[in-house]
Design an enzyme around this catalytic site. Structure first.
Site, PDB file in Angstrom:
ATOM      1  N   ASN A  73       0.874  -1.170   0.000  1.00 45.30           N
ATOM      2  CA  ASN A  73       0.000   0.000   0.000  1.00 45.30           C
ATOM      3  C   ASN A  73       0.912   1.220   0.000  1.00 45.30           C
ATOM      4  OD1 ASN A  73      -1.789   2.073   0.495  1.00 45.30           O
ATOM      5  ND2 ASN A  73      -2.218   1.489   2.619  1.00 45.30           N
ATOM      6  N   LYS A 117       0.268   4.284  -0.424  1.00 42.04           N
ATOM      7  CA  LYS A 117      -0.340   5.508   0.110  1.00 42.04           C
ATOM      8  C   LYS A 117      -0.036   6.690  -0.827  1.00 42.04           C
ATOM      9  CE  LYS A 117       0.029   3.396   4.609  1.00 42.04           C
ATOM     10  NZ  LYS A 117       0.052   3.555   6.043  1.00 42.04           N
ATOM     11  N   HIS A 128      -9.450   1.933   4.301  1.00 43.78           N
ATOM     12  CA  HIS A 128      -8.208   2.035   5.077  1.00 43.78           C
ATOM     13  C   HIS A 128      -8.421   2.990   6.252  1.00 43.78           C
ATOM     14  CE1 HIS A 128      -4.098   3.007   6.196  1.00 43.78           C
ATOM     15  NE2 HIS A 128      -3.790   1.834   5.658  1.00 43.78           N
ATOM     16  N   GLU A 161      -6.711   5.300   7.402  1.00 50.73           N
ATOM     17  CA  GLU A 161      -6.419   6.709   7.118  1.00 50.73           C
ATOM     18  C   GLU A 161      -7.595   7.383   6.414  1.00 50.73           C
ATOM     19  OE1 GLU A 161      -2.727   5.849   5.202  1.00 50.73           O
ATOM     20  OE2 GLU A 161      -1.925   5.261   7.143  1.00 50.73           O
ATOM     21  N   GLU A 183      -5.911  -4.412  10.338  1.00 48.11           N
ATOM     22  CA  GLU A 183      -4.847  -3.458  10.627  1.00 48.11           C
ATOM     23  C   GLU A 183      -5.158  -2.707  11.917  1.00 48.11           C
ATOM     24  OE1 GLU A 183      -2.609  -2.461   6.704  1.00 48.11           O
ATOM     25  OE2 GLU A 183      -4.202  -1.013   6.982  1.00 48.11           O
ATOM     26  N   GLY A 240       2.368   2.344  10.747  1.00 49.38           N
ATOM     27  CA  GLY A 240       3.407   3.366  10.607  1.00 49.38           C
ATOM     28  C   GLY A 240       4.061   3.767  11.913  1.00 49.38           C
ATOM     29  N   SER A 298       3.147  -2.063  10.378  1.00 41.68           N
ATOM     30  CA  SER A 298       4.582  -2.208  10.626  1.00 41.68           C
ATOM     31  C   SER A 298       5.111  -3.612  10.342  1.00 41.68           C
ATOM     32  CB  SER A 298       4.919  -1.782  12.070  1.00 41.68           C
ATOM     33  OG  SER A 298       4.568  -0.427  12.268  1.00 41.68           O
TER      34      SER A 298
HETATM   35  P1  PGA Z   1       2.661   0.310   7.680  1.00 42.87           P
HETATM   36  O1  PGA Z   1       1.228   0.587   6.992  1.00 42.87           O
HETATM   37  O2  PGA Z   1       3.163  -0.997   7.098  1.00 42.87           O
HETATM   38  O3  PGA Z   1       3.506   1.494   7.276  1.00 42.87           O
HETATM   39  O4  PGA Z   1       2.436   0.214   9.137  1.00 42.87           O
HETATM   40  C1  PGA Z   1       0.325  -0.439   6.749  1.00 42.87           C
HETATM   41  C2  PGA Z   1      -0.916   0.120   6.140  1.00 42.87           C
HETATM   42  O5  PGA Z   1      -1.337   1.216   6.522  1.00 42.87           O
HETATM   43  O6  PGA Z   1      -1.539  -0.518   5.265  1.00 42.87           O
END
Ligand code: PGA
Length: 250
Positions: A9, A11, A94, A96, A166, A172, A212
């Site tokens: 992903n 982003k 997602h 976000e 998630e 992140g 992560s």
């Molecule tokens: P990350 O993000 O691997 O940077 O934690 C995962 C995601 O948001 O899909």
């Protein structure tokens, strides 16, 4: 029985030129991949990425899709536009998008129905925040996201759906859920799907872990019975790191 699926992903990262360079670096590193590999890239990089993955097993994904066919929806992107660019998978809901752009279980549901009707495969994200977790509300939150988000979704639809669990506090942040913990929570999601849509649907459904995930913890996470893949943010932006996750078995 369930083929693992590792999806990047990206982003809001990578211009079209940067996307092409990253994919060219990545291609030889994942050429012998055992899991299904998907790259969910920004809209402006879709065409370039689609060209760059030609002749490989890598699949193309987008990061959202509109619920309407076309029309006055400024800033949205339609399923037909994505399909034309060669998109097969699409991330929906997602955290976000839920956090910053007003995405709700209801809009997730509408987007998912449109994706399925158009032949796109949704990767639907669910997960609890840190506050919800600390208040012991994880199960309640997930249940609501599944019951409301998947309203009117049929057992047959699940053939084309992937769920990404998630935990928001792990995205992140460098904090990963322990493999055991992630497995337990994903097991709960699976049991819920079994209860609502039937044993077979729950058994066949692929559920990813996201938050992560990196080369150093991928093997441990993927060894868990209920974890069928990963949705990778930060580590998907570096060819070696993403390949290290894809090739977790080596
Ligand atoms: P990350 O993000 O691997 O940077 O934690 C995962 C995601 O948001 O899909």
């Amino acid at each position: 029985m369930r083929k693992p699926i590792i999806a990047g992903n990206w982003k809001m990262n990578k211009t079209a030129a940067e996307a092409e360079a990253l994919i060219n670096e990545l291609k030889p590193l994942v050429a012998k991949s055992k899991p299904e590999v998907v790259l969910c890239v920004p809209y402006t990089a879709l065409w370039v990425a689609g060209k760059a993955i030609e002749g490989t097993k890598i699949k193309l994904g987008a990061e959202n899709v509109a619920w309407a066919d076309s029309g006055a929806f400024t800033g949205e992107i339609s399923a037909d536009m994505l399909l034309e660019a060669g998109v097969e998978y699409v991330i929906i809901g997602h955290s976000e998008r839920r956090q910053y752009f007003g995405e709700t279980d209801e809009t997730v549901n509408k987007r998912m129905k449109q994706a399925l009707a158009k032949g796109l495969k949704p990767i639907v994200c669910v997960g609890e925040t840190l506050t919800e977790r600390e208040k012991n509300k994880t199960k309640r939150v997930l249940k609501k996201q599944i019951v409301d988000g998947f309203k009117d979704i049929t057992a047959e639809d699940f053939d084309n759906i992937v769920i990404a669990y998630e935990p928001v506090w792990a995205i992140g942040t460098g904090k990963t859920a322990t493999a055991e913990d992630a497995n337990k929570t994903i097991g709960y999601i699976r049991s819920l799907v079994k209860k609502i849509w039937g044993q077979e649907v729950g058994k066949a459904l692929r559920i990813q872990y996201g938050g992560s995930m990196k080369p150093s913890n991928a093997k441990e996470l993927m060894a868990e019975r209920n974890i069928d893949g990963g949705l990778i943010g930060g580590a998907a932006l570096k060819a070696a790191d993403f390949a290290g996750i894809v090739n977790y078995k080596d």
